[in-house]
Design an enzyme around this catalytic site. Structure first.
Site, short mmCIF file in Angstrom:
data_model
loop_
_atom_site.label_atom_id
_atom_site.label_comp_id
_atom_site.label_asym_id
_atom_site.label_seq_id
_atom_site.Cartn_x
_atom_site.Cartn_y
_atom_site.Cartn_z
N TYR A 164 45.49 37.70 42.62
CA TYR A 164 46.29 38.88 42.28
C TYR A 164 46.19 39.17 40.78
O TYR A 164 45.97 40.32 40.37
CB TYR A 164 47.74 38.64 42.68
N LYS A 168 44.64 42.61 39.02
CA LYS A 168 45.45 43.51 38.21
C LYS A 168 44.92 43.60 36.78
O LYS A 168 44.94 44.67 36.16
CB LYS A 168 46.91 43.06 38.22
#
Length: 258
Positions: A164, A168
């Site tokens: 993740y 991002k």
């Protein structure tokens, strides 16, 4: 450059819950035409019905789309174009953050399947959506693209897993490239980096994780989805035309890049 008199069309990926739904509601209240999608059919139907009760059905376009499936992304934008035309704004909000009962997968235990699935949705899906809208925005001479990043990609992550965080952080790199390509055509591309926001992904407020997060926020509260939606609304507006390539932190003071 358009003068703002024509109806403004905004697409919000992951627009059926949390930050995405709050953004959809805020933009509908400002008379945008709003198109949303997410992977689950039941989530799409629930959001469509909820928004229709408040704003009517004629300004809402909702479809199920799996961002890991390029053909579904293409079909969505083709259908949107047939109904309303090409969007003026794109908000890349959809994201997945795999967690088990003990939290995120430890780095040395991440399987390639998880890594690829997260990047397919959080990064590649955003790239494909930008490709879907970019040429028409260039032709129009106006466009707004907002990436929803994360505080986890701005500082040392405390909760999120590596897949993740990497996805991002990569959105910021993608944004830099898009600014270079799109700025001459009146298109801005910015990142909004939320901190701990009370969404389904964050869970209930009174969990050990959220209590620990709250203790680190000078504002003294956890964020609400509309805290982020308000910033997105400004960034896609005509007034934000000179804000380009920025990362706007919305975290109550948890992270201070000063």
């Amino acid at each position: 450059m358009i003068d703002g008199s024509e109806p403004q069309i905004a697409v919000i990926t992951g627009g059926t819950t949390g930050i995405g739904l709050a953004t959809a509601r805020r933009l509908l209240s400002r008379n945008y035409l709003v198109a949303v999608f997410s992977q689950r059919q039941e989530s799409v139907e629930a959001a469509r019905d909820e928004l229709a009760k408040e704003f009517g059905t004629e300004r809402i376009f909702a479809r199920p789309v799996d961002l890991a499936m390029p053909a579904q992304i293409e079909a969505f934008f083709v259908a949107l174009g047939a109904r309303w035309g090409t969007p003026h704004a794109l908000v890349c909000n959809a994201g997945v953050s795999p967690k088990g009962t003990d939290g995120a997968t430890p780095f040395n235990e991440i399987q390639l399947k998880e890594w690829n699935e997260v990047l397919a949705v959080n990064l590649t899906g955003a790239m494909l959506c930008c490709q879907a809208v970019g040429p028409a925005m260039m032709e129009r001479g106006f466009g707004r693209i907002v990436m929803i990043g994360s505080v986890a990609a701005r500082t040392r992550p405390k909760i999120a897993g590596a897949s993740y965080v990497a996805s991002k952080a990569a959105l910021s790199g993608l944004t830099k490239s898009l600014v270079t390509n799109y700025a001459p055509f009146g298109i801005t591309v910015n990142v909004v980096a939320p901190g701990r926001i009370l969404t389904n992904m964050a869970g209930e407020p009174d969990t050990p994780t959220n209590r620990a997060a709250l203790a680190a926020i000078p504002a003294g509260r956890l964020g609400q989805p509309d805290d982020v939606a308000a910033v997105v609304e400004f960034l896609i507006s005509h007034e934000a035309g000179f804000v380009n390539g920025a990362v706007v932190d919305v975290n109550g003071g948890e992270f201070l890049p000063l």
